[in-house]
Design a protein around this motif. Sequence first.
Motif, PDB file in Angstrom:
ATOM      1  N   SER A 195       0.803  -1.228   0.000  1.00 23.71           N
ATOM      2  CA  SER A 195       0.000   0.000   0.000  1.00 23.71           C
ATOM      3  C   SER A 195       0.834   1.275   0.000  1.00 23.71           C
ATOM      4  O   SER A 195       0.293   2.365  -0.154  1.00 23.71           O
ATOM      5  N   HIS A 196       2.149   1.152   0.190  1.00 29.49           N
ATOM      6  CA  HIS A 196       3.024   2.332   0.187  1.00 29.49           C
ATOM      7  C   HIS A 196       2.461   3.434   1.085  1.00 29.49           C
ATOM      8  O   HIS A 196       2.145   4.531   0.636  1.00 29.49           O
ATOM      9  N   VAL A 197       2.352   3.160   2.356  1.00 30.65           N
ATOM     10  CA  VAL A 197       1.707   4.093   3.266  1.00 30.65           C
ATOM     11  C   VAL A 197       2.736   4.765   4.168  1.00 30.65           C
ATOM     12  O   VAL A 197       3.833   4.243   4.406  1.00 30.65           O
ATOM     13  N   VAL A 198       2.362   5.920   4.690  1.00 31.20           N
ATOM     14  CA  VAL A 198       3.240   6.690   5.562  1.00 31.20           C
ATOM     15  C   VAL A 198       2.382   7.489   6.537  1.00 31.20           C
ATOM     16  O   VAL A 198       1.247   7.863   6.228  1.00 31.20           O
ATOM     17  N   ILE A 199       2.930   7.732   7.714  1.00 25.70           N
ATOM     18  CA  ILE A 199       2.324   8.626   8.704  1.00 25.70           C
ATOM     19  C   ILE A 199       3.231   9.840   8.841  1.00 25.70           C
ATOM     20  O   ILE A 199       4.462   9.701   8.912  1.00 25.70           O
ATOM     21  N   VAL A 200       2.643  11.035   8.884  1.00 26.79           N
ATOM     22  CA  VAL A 200       3.432  12.264   8.876  1.00 26.79           C
ATOM     23  C   VAL A 200       3.178  13.080  10.139  1.00 26.79           C
ATOM     24  O   VAL A 200       2.159  12.912  10.814  1.00 26.79           O
ATOM     25  N   ASN A 201       4.106  13.954  10.430  1.00 27.02           N
ATOM     26  CA  ASN A 201       3.953  14.916  11.517  1.00 27.02           C
ATOM     27  C   ASN A 201       2.913  15.980  11.156  1.00 27.02           C
ATOM     28  O   ASN A 201       2.708  16.294   9.975  1.00 27.02           O
ATOM     29  N   GLN A 202       2.321  16.578  12.162  1.00 24.53           N
ATOM     30  CA  GLN A 202       1.364  17.659  11.920  1.00 24.53           C
ATOM     31  C   GLN A 202       2.029  18.842  11.224  1.00 24.53           C
ATOM     32  O   GLN A 202       1.451  19.446  10.316  1.00 24.53           O
TER      33      GLN A 202
END
Length: 404
Positions: A159-166
Amino acid sequence: MEIRPILASLRKHRIPALLIVLEIALACAVLCNAVFMIAQCLIGTHAANAIDEAGIAIIHVGGLDDQHAADSIARDLAALRSVPGVQAVAAINALPLSTDAMLNGFTPNPEQDSQINSSQYFISRGGEQALGLQLLQGRFFNAEEYAQGGFTTSHQSSSHVVIVNQADAQRWWPGQSPLGQQLYSSSDKTAWTVIGVVADVLAQDPEFSGPAGRYSSLFFPLHASADLNRYLLRSAPQDRDRVLQQAMQALGKLEPGAVLEPKTYLDMRADYFAGSRNMAWMLAMVCVVMLAVTALGIVGLTSFWVGQRRSQIGIRRAVGATYTHILHYFQTENFLLSTAGVALGVVLAFAINIYLMENYEVSRMPWYYLGAGAVSLWALGQLAVLWPALRAAAVPPVVATRAG
């Protein structure tokens, strides 16, 4: 008080007056920039970090067999979860405030390159809980999204997913929802889909990343591998030290040939900012010594000046000048010299700050540091001249005129 006699006296004694002006100017320029740099150092040491710093302990693991690392890490994590008091356990490649930072440029536009180096955090299952990440939007990773392999292939999850900073979300997609947006690597233009936004986590090496990259952090899911060589243990702060000790005992039995380096996160943070704190103390000592030397210089020159003008003082006392008049005379004289020195010092301070900005990535100094420096030097000048002025005012007219 009449200013013209004071100006006439200063023109007659140009060298002492010039020395005092230059001394105050140099002190003002150095003081403003030094205090600004002290503030920057201290601000950095208190930077917010949206993880559970008080509850996290870390064990750096070295010497694992790369071919069997995945099995060893899975076994180690299972053993660590059984330690009483452990709330969450995971493996990770690096922590905020790590000096061995893994950085890369990312951009929402594949046609552009990023000017900011973002920190890359690769976490195993449970990494969000072990860090104590604070989810603001979206979701965390699910079991199917963890990629196999090391860093070179860790981006290639289905899924090539990422979580990012606000902070990154607001910078990359201002006024828009970041969820579902595409993020691209500046190096190879690989794309990921943003599935979550977390409260701002510090960069791995914010002093290297600079102000723009201080809160640029990305989180990627990765199955256990040799690249995830740090174990995170999260517990209640009061249990942290005991948990770390028992975890070391458990790993010592499971991995007798490995090199284990335990540390609490608070100790890690203290070690990272030790240089900044030492720099702040050193600059503070420089400021104190410089102000003391400046004050002694003003006292010395003014005392010499008073001695050279005892006859003039006696004549003024003889024609009716009071104790207060003589005192105010020298204070006004010093105020004029301090004003000239401060004006020159402010210009020098601004020039020094511009030089530091261009060559050492120092931020622009706010105007109020210049104002505070000016007021400090004015006050220092008045205090430094007070003792010589009191001595001059206390000289009886007959003694002063006889001395002349």
